[in-house]
Design a protein around this motif. Structure first.
Motif, PDB file in Angstrom:
ATOM      1  N   VAL A 189       0.783  -0.172 -13.086  1.00 32.44           N
ATOM      2  CA  VAL A 189      -0.238  -1.091 -12.081  1.00 32.44           C
ATOM      3  C   VAL A 189      -1.310  -1.465 -12.929  1.00 32.44           C
ATOM      4  O   VAL A 189      -2.081  -2.329 -12.390  1.00 32.44           O
ATOM      5  N   GLY A 190      -1.538  -0.999 -14.047  1.00 35.55           N
ATOM      6  CA  GLY A 190      -2.763  -1.695 -14.720  1.00 35.55           C
ATOM      7  C   GLY A 190      -3.841  -1.033 -14.136  1.00 35.55           C
ATOM      8  O   GLY A 190      -4.002   0.195 -13.261  1.00 35.55           O
ATOM      9  N   THR A 191      -5.146  -1.510 -14.557  1.00 28.56           N
ATOM     10  CA  THR A 191      -6.498  -0.812 -14.186  1.00 28.56           C
ATOM     11  C   THR A 191      -7.113  -1.580 -13.167  1.00 28.56           C
ATOM     12  O   THR A 191      -8.272  -1.022 -12.548  1.00 28.56           O
ATOM     13  N   ALA A 192      -6.536  -2.884 -12.870  1.00 25.95           N
ATOM     14  CA  ALA A 192      -7.452  -3.804 -11.845  1.00 25.95           C
ATOM     15  C   ALA A 192      -7.503  -3.218 -10.386  1.00 25.95           C
ATOM     16  O   ALA A 192      -8.254  -3.304  -9.611  1.00 25.95           O
ATOM     17  N   ALA A 193      -6.161  -2.715 -10.016  1.00 24.62           N
ATOM     18  CA  ALA A 193      -5.846  -2.549  -8.573  1.00 24.62           C
ATOM     19  C   ALA A 193      -6.608  -1.188  -7.972  1.00 24.62           C
ATOM     20  O   ALA A 193      -6.765  -0.351  -8.629  1.00 24.62           O
ATOM     21  N   ALA A 194      -7.327  -1.236  -6.991  1.00 23.88           N
ATOM     22  CA  ALA A 194      -8.094  -0.072  -6.598  1.00 23.88           C
ATOM     23  C   ALA A 194      -7.212   0.800  -5.910  1.00 23.88           C
ATOM     24  O   ALA A 194      -7.289   2.104  -6.332  1.00 23.88           O
ATOM     25  N   ASP A 195      -5.934   0.409  -5.420  1.00 26.62           N
ATOM     26  CA  ASP A 195      -5.026   1.491  -4.609  1.00 26.62           C
ATOM     27  C   ASP A 195      -3.666   1.480  -5.460  1.00 26.62           C
ATOM     28  O   ASP A 195      -2.797   0.864  -5.446  1.00 26.62           O
ATOM     29  N   GLN A 196      -3.968   2.465  -6.584  1.00 30.82           N
ATOM     30  CA  GLN A 196      -3.057   2.545  -7.471  1.00 30.82           C
ATOM     31  C   GLN A 196      -1.601   3.044  -6.986  1.00 30.82           C
ATOM     32  O   GLN A 196      -0.540   2.442  -7.171  1.00 30.82           O
ATOM     33  N   ALA A 197      -1.564   3.998  -5.942  1.00 27.10           N
ATOM     34  CA  ALA A 197      -0.484   4.465  -5.236  1.00 27.10           C
ATOM     35  C   ALA A 197       0.129   3.287  -4.415  1.00 27.10           C
ATOM     36  O   ALA A 197       1.417   3.327  -4.428  1.00 27.10           O
ATOM     37  N   GLY A 198      -0.580   2.754  -3.816  1.00 24.42           N
ATOM     38  CA  GLY A 198       0.031   1.611  -2.939  1.00 24.42           C
ATOM     39  C   GLY A 198       0.495   0.614  -3.968  1.00 24.42           C
ATOM     40  O   GLY A 198       1.864   0.144  -3.476  1.00 24.42           O
ATOM     41  N   THR A 199      -0.024   0.458  -4.853  1.00 23.76           N
ATOM     42  CA  THR A 199       0.361  -0.751  -5.606  1.00 23.76           C
ATOM     43  C   THR A 199       1.611  -0.658  -6.495  1.00 23.76           C
ATOM     44  O   THR A 199       2.527  -1.191  -6.393  1.00 23.76           O
ATOM     45  N   ILE A 200       1.494   0.574  -6.825  1.00 21.94           N
ATOM     46  CA  ILE A 200       3.100   1.016  -7.612  1.00 21.94           C
ATOM     47  C   ILE A 200       4.434   1.142  -6.723  1.00 21.94           C
ATOM     48  O   ILE A 200       5.333   0.676  -7.257  1.00 21.94           O
ATOM     49  N   LYS A 201       4.111   1.532  -5.429  1.00 23.61           N
ATOM     50  CA  LYS A 201       4.913   1.467  -4.624  1.00 23.61           C
ATOM     51  C   LYS A 201       5.523  -0.043  -4.284  1.00 23.61           C
ATOM     52  O   LYS A 201       6.739  -0.299  -4.124  1.00 23.61           O
ATOM     53  N   TRP A 202       4.530  -0.748  -4.025  1.00 20.08           N
ATOM     54  CA  TRP A 202       5.007  -2.288  -3.799  1.00 20.08           C
ATOM     55  C   TRP A 202       5.791  -2.674  -5.028  1.00 20.08           C
ATOM     56  O   TRP A 202       6.657  -3.711  -4.947  1.00 20.08           O
ATOM     57  N   LEU A 203       5.217  -2.647  -6.302  1.00 22.20           N
ATOM     58  CA  LEU A 203       5.942  -2.931  -7.515  1.00 22.20           C
ATOM     59  C   LEU A 203       7.202  -2.337  -7.559  1.00 22.20           C
ATOM     60  O   LEU A 203       8.312  -3.004  -7.928  1.00 22.20           O
ATOM     61  N   VAL A 204       7.336  -1.142  -7.152  1.00 17.46           N
ATOM     62  CA  VAL A 204       8.634  -0.282  -7.343  1.00 17.46           C
ATOM     63  C   VAL A 204       9.772  -1.230  -6.426  1.00 17.46           C
ATOM     64  O   VAL A 204      10.703  -1.604  -6.626  1.00 17.46           O
ATOM     65  N   GLU A 205       9.306  -1.273  -5.021  1.00 26.08           N
ATOM     66  CA  GLU A 205      10.077  -2.027  -3.977  1.00 26.08           C
ATOM     67  C   GLU A 205      10.560  -3.283  -4.449  1.00 26.08           C
ATOM     68  O   GLU A 205      11.665  -3.875  -4.115  1.00 26.08           O
ATOM     69  N   THR A 206       9.390  -4.280  -4.883  1.00 26.59           N
ATOM     70  CA  THR A 206       9.806  -5.323  -5.255  1.00 26.59           C
ATOM     71  C   THR A 206      10.765  -5.614  -6.412  1.00 26.59           C
ATOM     72  O   THR A 206      11.840  -6.416  -6.453  1.00 26.59           O
ATOM     73  N   ALA A 207      10.669  -4.940  -7.723  1.00 21.34           N
ATOM     74  CA  ALA A 207      11.380  -4.950  -8.778  1.00 21.34           C
ATOM     75  C   ALA A 207      12.763  -4.477  -8.234  1.00 21.34           C
ATOM     76  O   ALA A 207      13.826  -5.070  -8.717  1.00 21.34           O
ATOM     77  N   GLN A 208      13.038  -3.534  -7.602  1.00 23.69           N
ATOM     78  CA  GLN A 208      14.373  -2.796  -7.548  1.00 23.69           C
ATOM     79  C   GLN A 208      14.927  -3.390  -6.476  1.00 23.69           C
ATOM     80  O   GLN A 208      16.449  -3.450  -6.461  1.00 23.69           O
ATOM     81  N   ALA A 209      14.314  -4.339  -5.615  1.00 27.66           N
ATOM     82  CA  ALA A 209      15.139  -5.354  -4.801  1.00 27.66           C
ATOM     83  C   ALA A 209      15.689  -6.552  -5.602  1.00 27.66           C
ATOM     84  O   ALA A 209      16.694  -7.144  -5.144  1.00 27.66           O
ATOM     85  N   ALA A 210      15.331  -6.830  -6.584  1.00 25.38           N
ATOM     86  CA  ALA A 210      15.459  -7.913  -7.143  1.00 25.38           C
ATOM     87  C   ALA A 210      16.552  -7.697  -8.163  1.00 25.38           C
ATOM     88  O   ALA A 210      17.355  -8.594  -8.404  1.00 25.38           O
ATOM     89  N   VAL A 211      16.695  -6.587  -8.739  1.00 26.58           N
ATOM     90  CA  VAL A 211      17.809  -6.183  -9.588  1.00 26.58           C
ATOM     91  C   VAL A 211      18.336  -4.691  -9.799  1.00 26.58           C
ATOM     92  O   VAL A 211      17.497  -3.818  -9.009  1.00 26.58           O
ATOM     93  N   PRO A 212      19.176  -4.370 -10.184  1.00 29.14           N
ATOM     94  CA  PRO A 212      20.039  -3.066  -9.971  1.00 29.14           C
ATOM     95  C   PRO A 212      19.457  -2.052 -11.262  1.00 29.14           C
ATOM     96  O   PRO A 212      19.719  -0.939 -11.187  1.00 29.14           O
ATOM     97  N   THR A 213      18.714  -2.878 -12.182  1.00 29.78           N
ATOM     98  CA  THR A 213      18.214  -2.056 -13.351  1.00 29.78           C
ATOM     99  C   THR A 213      17.126  -0.617 -12.863  1.00 29.78           C
ATOM    100  O   THR A 213      16.400  -0.907 -11.992  1.00 29.78           O
ATOM    101  N   PRO A 214      17.429   0.393 -13.646  1.00 29.68           N
ATOM    102  CA  PRO A 214      16.594   1.639 -12.976  1.00 29.68           C
ATOM    103  C   PRO A 214      15.035   1.256 -13.604  1.00 29.68           C
ATOM    104  O   PRO A 214      14.737   0.367 -14.544  1.00 29.68           O
ATOM    105  N   LEU A 215      14.342   1.863 -13.238  1.00 27.20           N
ATOM    106  CA  LEU A 215      12.704   1.571 -13.373  1.00 27.20           C
ATOM    107  C   LEU A 215      12.192   2.874 -14.307  1.00 27.20           C
ATOM    108  O   LEU A 215      12.593   3.969 -14.391  1.00 27.20           O
ATOM    109  N   CYS A 216      11.029   2.597 -15.153  1.00 27.30           N
ATOM    110  CA  CYS A 216      10.387   3.281 -16.087  1.00 27.30           C
ATOM    111  C   CYS A 216       8.950   3.511 -15.236  1.00 27.30           C
ATOM    112  O   CYS A 216       8.290   2.377 -15.305  1.00 27.30           O
ATOM    113  N   LEU A 217       8.453   4.537 -14.709  1.00 30.71           N
ATOM    114  CA  LEU A 217       7.357   4.512 -13.994  1.00 30.71           C
ATOM    115  C   LEU A 217       6.253   5.113 -14.767  1.00 30.71           C
ATOM    116  O   LEU A 217       6.423   6.037 -15.309  1.00 30.71           O
TER     117      LEU A 217
END
Lengths: 278, 278
Positions: free
Chosen positions: A46-74
């Motif tokens: 999520v980098g350092t700019a987002a105030a809500d890091q937990a909410g931001t990583i969830k949104w990034l995870v949901e967005t990326a995994q809906a786009a491709v079947p590739t697994p993620l590296c959190l």
């Protein structure tokens, strides 16, 4: 070569802006392009700019995994942010947690917490050759920390083939840091002998060339060197085509891919499948 | 990195034609361009077309050394051709003889004859990990031959820093040869530990990519790998700019050249001076 695509990271302006605007389009595009280029995992930071890091990583995870079947590296230095990412993550594809040091002054048991999350998710873990004293500057201490990481992870039930050791590359243009690349190669030689199967070796490659004038050239040259010493993973810009060409060529020269006149194309079509959890 | 410029070789059509026509212009041009690109030595090989090999090598030696101050690498499997080349050669600049196997069925003492010529000229010698049985396919026999070469050369008065061991690279696209590059890296690791100072390691790099579709990419990728294992010389196409860029980058990453934003240019201005006889 287990390539981890580095681009979905809030330190890049396009991703930072997408996070601020909650605009999925740039994230979807980066996910698709990196998957097509041969990424085995997509790093999510999520980098350092987002105030809500937990909410931001969830949104990034949901967005990326809906786009491709590739697994993620959190990717976060905060276990709570990793935990939030995992809560949204389809771990049945596999998952990689990035990253834990051996210990921290503020959190002596940090490694155990990352291992527990990796084990619960059936995933793998990147661990840094770094402890409460920071990043060691010599070969011997890097290797000692790697041995302690390997032992501790095995005690905690994480097998060596689920452990990725990151020897931590520093920028080569920093005064005093120019001996580090050679030290890292020597450390890799020794770490690969520690167990059979050995732990994986990965690295945040782009850090090496921070602030230099020849970033891609420096990155791809060192990656060829490191792979020839046994590094079998890296967090890289898979959209850098000359870099992926070098990866494909090293794999062919190390007899991990059969030579054909189209070996560069053949590598890209199979690279994404090289994961320990497949 | 001791780069030996490969281009003055009768197997290339332009050189073959120049030899046939006794036209010095192409030879002068190749000598100047390779010297400017950072060659420490210029290889001189008459090829197979010339009927008068002794006369041809003398003409090539005289033509090249009148054009540039760079020392020469006299290249022939026939000691008499080397001897003819030496008779015309300004050896006060240094000279390299290329190359002798450990022994041959037809000439069991061939190594002694090359060493005697190298010693008389105050020069250095390339010796191949090859014996009367041919080129070994495994690591152990390559290393054994290298050890015999080193011992025999020292007995004959040639110090390790005047000896260049060539582990012999085969084309990677030949069926069964794809394990060779990795074997060669493992052999280099061991050969570099044999003495202090160790013998130099060199190789006819372009042979690796014979018949492939990505010659320059394959050459420069393997050279980075081999240099990271201790190869400190190669017979290469120094006119291949991406190849020389990789050499410069490896030297910088291995802390043999100080980082500056202009490290690629800095390498080219000093590379020619890296010779054991300077």
């Amino acid at each position: 070569m287990i390539a981890i695509g580095e681009r979905i990271n809030g330190m890049f302006t396009d991703v930072k802006d997408a996070i601020a605007a909650k605009d999925p389009a740039p994230i979807v595009s980066l996910a698709k392009r990196q998957a097509a280029a041969g990424a085995a995992y997509l790093d999510i930071n999520v980098g350092t700019a987002a105030a809500d890091q937990a909410g931001t990583i969830k949104w990034l995870v949901e967005t990326a995994q809906a786009a491709v079947p590739t697994p993620l590296c959190l990717d976060s230095q905060k276990p709570d942010v990793i935990r939030a990412g995992l809560s949204a993550c389809d771990t049945s594809r596999g998952v990689l947690l990035n990253s834990s040091p051996l210990n921290k002054k503020s959190d002596p048991d940090v490694l155990a917490r990352y291992v527990e999350m990796a084990n619960s998710a059936g995933g793998s873990l990147i661990a840094l050759t770094m402890d409460r004293e920071g990043v060691p500057q010599n070969i011997d201490r890097r290797v000692e920390i790697a041995a302690e990481l390997l032992t501790r992870c095995m005690e905690l039930g994480l097998a060596p083939d689920r452990l990725f050791i990151d020897p931590i590359i520093l920028p080569v243009n920093v005064p005093g840091a120019q001996a580090q690349p050679t030290n890292i190669l020597a450390a890799i030689d020794q770490i690969r002998l520690m167990s059979d199967p050995p732990p994986h070796i990965t690295m945040g490659l782009s850090n090496l060339s921070q602030g230099t004038t020849e970033r891609s050239l420096i990155n791809r040259t060192f990656l060829a060197m490191a792979m020839s010493h046994g590094a079998d993973s890296a967090i890289i810009d898979v959209l850098d085509e000359p870099l992926v060409d070098i990866v494909a060529t090293v794999e062919m020269l190390m007899n991990k891919q059969i030579y054909s006149d189209s070996f560069l194309k053949a590598y890209r079509s199979t690279a994404g499948g090289q994961r320990p959890d497949k």
